[in-house]
Write a protein that holds these residues in place. Structure first.
Motif, mmCIF file in Angstrom:
data_model
loop_
_atom_site.group_PDB
_atom_site.id
_atom_site.type_symbol
_atom_site.label_atom_id
_atom_site.label_comp_id
_atom_site.label_asym_id
_atom_site.label_seq_id
_atom_site.Cartn_x
_atom_site.Cartn_y
_atom_site.Cartn_z
ATOM 1 N N PHE A 83 8.246 8.152 -5.684
ATOM 2 C CA PHE A 83 8.572 8.246 -7.111
ATOM 3 C C PHE A 83 9.982 7.760 -7.403
ATOM 4 O O PHE A 83 10.264 7.206 -8.463
ATOM 5 N N CYS A 84 10.901 7.993 -6.449
ATOM 6 C CA CYS A 84 12.307 7.655 -6.688
ATOM 7 C C CYS A 84 12.713 6.346 -6.017
ATOM 8 O O CYS A 84 13.887 5.992 -6.004
ATOM 9 N N GLY A 85 11.740 5.635 -5.465
ATOM 10 C CA GLY A 85 12.073 4.394 -4.769
ATOM 11 C C GLY A 85 12.763 4.637 -3.450
ATOM 12 O O GLY A 85 13.541 3.800 -2.986
ATOM 13 N N GLY A 86 12.481 5.781 -2.833
ATOM 14 C CA GLY A 86 13.091 6.072 -1.545
ATOM 15 C C GLY A 86 12.687 5.028 -0.510
ATOM 16 O O GLY A 86 11.497 4.756 -0.352
ATOM 17 N N ASN A 87 13.653 4.451 0.155
ATOM 18 C CA ASN A 87 13.333 3.447 1.169
ATOM 19 C C ASN A 87 13.787 3.856 2.561
ATOM 20 O O ASN A 87 13.674 3.077 3.512
ATOM 21 N N LEU A 88 14.288 5.077 2.683
ATOM 22 C CA LEU A 88 14.761 5.568 3.972
ATOM 23 C C LEU A 88 14.491 7.075 4.035
ATOM 24 O O LEU A 88 14.867 7.811 3.130
ATOM 25 N N VAL A 89 13.832 7.503 5.109
ATOM 26 C CA VAL A 89 13.473 8.912 5.233
ATOM 27 C C VAL A 89 13.889 9.420 6.612
ATOM 28 O O VAL A 89 13.356 8.962 7.623
ATOM 29 N N PRO A 90 14.848 10.345 6.671
ATOM 30 C CA PRO A 90 15.211 10.927 7.965
ATOM 31 C C PRO A 90 14.064 11.790 8.485
ATOM 32 O O PRO A 90 13.613 12.702 7.800
ATOM 33 N N VAL A 91 13.584 11.487 9.666
ATOM 34 C CA VAL A 91 12.450 12.221 10.232
ATOM 35 C C VAL A 91 12.677 12.456 11.721
ATOM 36 O O VAL A 91 13.451 11.757 12.368
ATOM 37 N N GLY A 92 11.958 13.435 12.245
ATOM 38 C CA GLY A 92 11.862 13.615 13.679
ATOM 39 C C GLY A 92 10.647 12.869 14.181
ATOM 40 O O GLY A 92 9.820 12.371 13.397
ATOM 41 N N ILE A 127 -0.044 4.243 1.744
ATOM 42 C CA ILE A 127 -0.319 4.463 0.325
ATOM 43 C C ILE A 127 0.415 3.437 -0.532
ATOM 44 O O ILE A 127 -0.156 2.876 -1.484
ATOM 45 N N ALA A 128 1.672 3.177 -0.219
ATOM 46 C CA ALA A 128 2.438 2.167 -0.965
ATOM 47 C C ALA A 128 1.761 0.800 -0.868
ATOM 48 O O ALA A 128 1.612 0.088 -1.876
ATOM 49 N N ARG A 129 1.356 0.455 0.341
ATOM 50 C CA ARG A 129 0.732 -0.859 0.577
ATOM 51 C C ARG A 129 -0.602 -0.962 -0.162
ATOM 52 O O ARG A 129 -0.891 -1.978 -0.824
ATOM 53 N N ARG A 130 -1.415 0.090 -0.075
ATOM 54 C CA ARG A 130 -2.725 0.050 -0.736
ATOM 55 C C ARG A 130 -2.596 0.048 -2.247
ATOM 56 O O ARG A 130 -3.379 -0.609 -2.947
ATOM 57 N N PHE A 131 -1.622 0.788 -2.780
ATOM 58 C CA PHE A 131 -1.439 0.783 -4.236
ATOM 59 C C PHE A 131 -1.081 -0.622 -4.701
ATOM 60 O O PHE A 131 -1.649 -1.119 -5.690
ATOM 61 N N ASN A 132 -0.146 -1.239 -4.020
ATOM 62 C CA ASN A 132 0.271 -2.588 -4.413
ATOM 63 C C ASN A 132 -0.902 -3.567 -4.375
ATOM 64 O O ASN A 132 -1.037 -4.432 -5.256
ATOM 65 N N GLN A 133 -1.751 -3.428 -3.372
ATOM 66 C CA GLN A 133 -2.876 -4.353 -3.206
ATOM 67 C C GLN A 133 -4.009 -4.060 -4.187
ATOM 68 O O GLN A 133 -4.570 -4.973 -4.796
ATOM 69 N N ARG A 134 -4.344 -2.774 -4.320
ATOM 70 C CA ARG A 134 -5.536 -2.416 -5.098
ATOM 71 C C ARG A 134 -5.294 -2.386 -6.590
ATOM 72 O O ARG A 134 -6.121 -2.858 -7.381
ATOM 73 N N TYR A 135 -4.167 -1.837 -7.003
ATOM 74 C CA TYR A 135 -3.932 -1.615 -8.419
ATOM 75 C C TYR A 135 -2.916 -2.568 -9.046
ATOM 76 O O TYR A 135 -2.900 -2.723 -10.261
ATOM 77 N N ALA A 136 -2.058 -3.168 -8.230
ATOM 78 C CA ALA A 136 -0.974 -3.983 -8.790
ATOM 79 C C ALA A 136 -1.121 -5.461 -8.477
ATOM 80 O O ALA A 136 -0.157 -6.224 -8.625
ATOM 81 N N ALA A 137 -2.304 -5.856 -8.013
ATOM 82 C CA ALA A 137 -2.585 -7.272 -7.743
ATOM 83 C C ALA A 137 -1.533 -7.913 -6.848
ATOM 84 O O ALA A 137 -1.156 -9.073 -7.025
ATOM 85 N N GLY A 138 -1.058 -7.138 -5.890
ATOM 86 C CA GLY A 138 -0.096 -7.682 -4.938
ATOM 87 C C GLY A 138 1.354 -7.560 -5.359
ATOM 88 O O GLY A 138 2.254 -7.884 -4.574
ATOM 89 N N GLN A 139 1.619 -7.093 -6.599
ATOM 90 C CA GLN A 139 3.008 -6.862 -7.002
ATOM 91 C C GLN A 139 3.590 -5.712 -6.165
ATOM 92 O O GLN A 139 2.868 -4.810 -5.750
ATOM 93 N N GLN A 140 4.895 -5.753 -5.951
ATOM 94 C CA GLN A 140 5.524 -4.681 -5.192
ATOM 95 C C GLN A 140 6.003 -3.594 -6.146
ATOM 96 O O GLN A 140 7.174 -3.520 -6.511
ATOM 97 N N VAL A 141 5.082 -2.728 -6.523
ATOM 98 C CA VAL A 141 5.459 -1.575 -7.329
ATOM 99 C C VAL A 141 6.200 -0.569 -6.455
ATOM 100 O O VAL A 141 7.207 0.012 -6.855
ATOM 101 N N PHE A 142 5.693 -0.400 -5.234
ATOM 102 C CA PHE A 142 6.313 0.531 -4.295
ATOM 103 C C PHE A 142 6.715 -0.190 -3.020
ATOM 104 O O PHE A 142 5.928 -0.960 -2.459
ATOM 105 N N ARG A 143 7.941 0.062 -2.576
ATOM 106 C CA ARG A 143 8.392 -0.434 -1.272
ATOM 107 C C ARG A 143 7.897 0.492 -0.180
ATOM 108 O O ARG A 143 7.693 1.683 -0.417
ATOM 109 N N GLU A 144 7.702 -0.043 1.001
ATOM 110 C CA GLU A 144 7.295 0.776 2.130
ATOM 111 C C GLU A 144 8.544 1.358 2.784
ATOM 112 O O GLU A 144 9.358 0.622 3.341
ATOM 113 N N PRO A 145 8.734 2.673 2.701
ATOM 114 C CA PRO A 145 9.953 3.285 3.245
ATOM 115 C C PRO A 145 9.980 3.219 4.771
ATOM 116 O O PRO A 145 8.938 3.126 5.432
#
Length: 355
Positions: A166-175, A188-206
């Protein structure tokens, strides 16, 4: 030879090292999303493992979003408990540890409705089988003691994806164990861009920023946990801290050595003192030598209380100003809400749902 099971971790570790360099050079390119469930006050393990890292990223100039995940409290329990009090305690811990609301955004799930509305289109992008395979969902379900899995627990990874995207987070500290969660967010980001946005980058893959959180055991020798009562809370007094450390489990050997594999309880105490004092656990062990567990615990107590003294002083000051605390959360919720509204509008636009 590295096994195929370790390949995702090896790849993530190599990329994480590159990201650390990029953060130093261009921190303004990154937005981090991280957070906690408000189920109680944070403890020393949280501070050394995650809070200090958030402050480090904030200081470097990264835009840090810190989520108080109040909706996630009810994923595996029937009651929210003292949620108002727990949110306040968590906020106090954040601020006392150095999270600066002028440079970071602290917000709660329940105060940002547009974030949660993203859960609906995101759920259409994953299968039940994909959710059931998630290691964290499986582990949490097992921890409920045989109770039926709630829908909220099953969809927890998708809710987490909404938190990040939602906030365009592109970096997530994880273990290491959280990598599957982040991979689902990327999916989810990749599928949304492909399925609903016709390939536009609405969401970046963090991307994952692997956090080598130190393995600190609780005072009973098991995993440090709020629910087990085996942890030193940041809000504890110095006397209570000393009492907890005095009863910490060690072993029967008198000579103190740093041997994580064979002497995990002693090693955990040494590492705790070393991290607090900015020293090497091996050097501390050598200094204590054959003076035994009593001397070890005295060293740990002094190191922990000395390190946490400024934090606890600041925490006490903040606790006396409830209006300030409410203002911090109101401002963070407002900023997060504005960003979420913009994201949801973009999502509705590409899904042709603006009427």
């Amino acid at each position: 030879m590295t096994s195929t099971v370790d390949e995702p971790f090896t790849t993530a570790a190599a990329r994480s090292a590159q990201l650390e360099t990029e953060i130093l050079e261009h921190p303004e390119r990154f937005r981090v999303l991280t957070g906690d469930r408000p189920t109680g006050a944070l403890h020393l393990g949280h501070y050394l493992g995650t809070l200090a890292n958030r402050v480090r990223l904030q200081t470097a100039g990264v835009d840090v979003f810190v989520l108080i995940a109040d909706y996630q409290v009810i994923t595996d329990r029937d009651s929210v408990g003292n949620l108002t009090g727990n949110v306040r305690e968590l906020l106090l811990d954040y601020l006392a540890a150095g999270i600066d609301p002028a440079r970071a955004t602290i917000f709660t799930h329940s105060a940002v409705p547009a974030l949660n509305q993203l859960l609906l289109p995101f759920l259409s992008l994953v299968t039940v089988a994909e959710l059931q395979r998630n290691p964290t969902v499986k582990a949490e379900a097992e921890a409920t003691g045989g109770r039926s899995t709630s829908g909220l627990l099953l969809t927890y990874p998708v809710h987490q994806a909404a938190d990040i995207l939602f906030c365009g987070g592109n970096l997530v500290p994880v273990g290491r164990d959280q990598l599957p969660h982040l991979e689902l967010t990327r999916l989810i980001a990749r599928r949304f861009n492909q399925r609903y946005a016709a390939g536009q980058q609405v969401f970046r893959e963090p991307e994952a920023l692997l956090s080598p959180a130190p393995l600190l055991l609780g005072t009973d020798g098991t995993k440090m946990s709020k629910s087990r009562g085996n942890a030193i809370e940041l809000r504890d007094t110095e006397d209570r801290t000393a009492a907890l450390i005095r009863r910490a489990k060690t072993d029967s050997q008198r000579t103190v050595t740093y041997d994580p594999d064979n002497r995990p309880e002693v090693a955990s105490l040494l590492l705790t003192a070393a991290l607090c004092a900015g020293r090497s656990p091996v050097d501390l062990a050598d200094e204590i030598g054959d003076r035994g567990a009593g001397a070890l615990k005295a060293v740990v107590t002094e190191a922990v209380n000395e390190h946490l003294r400024p934090l606890r002083r600041r925490r006490a000051e903040l606790a006396r100003d409830p209006e300030y605390l409410r203002g911090v959360l109101a401002d963070g919720n407002a900023r997060a809400g504005g960003i979420a509204d913009q994201t949801l509008t973009r999502v509705r636009d590409v899904m042709q749902m603006i009427y």
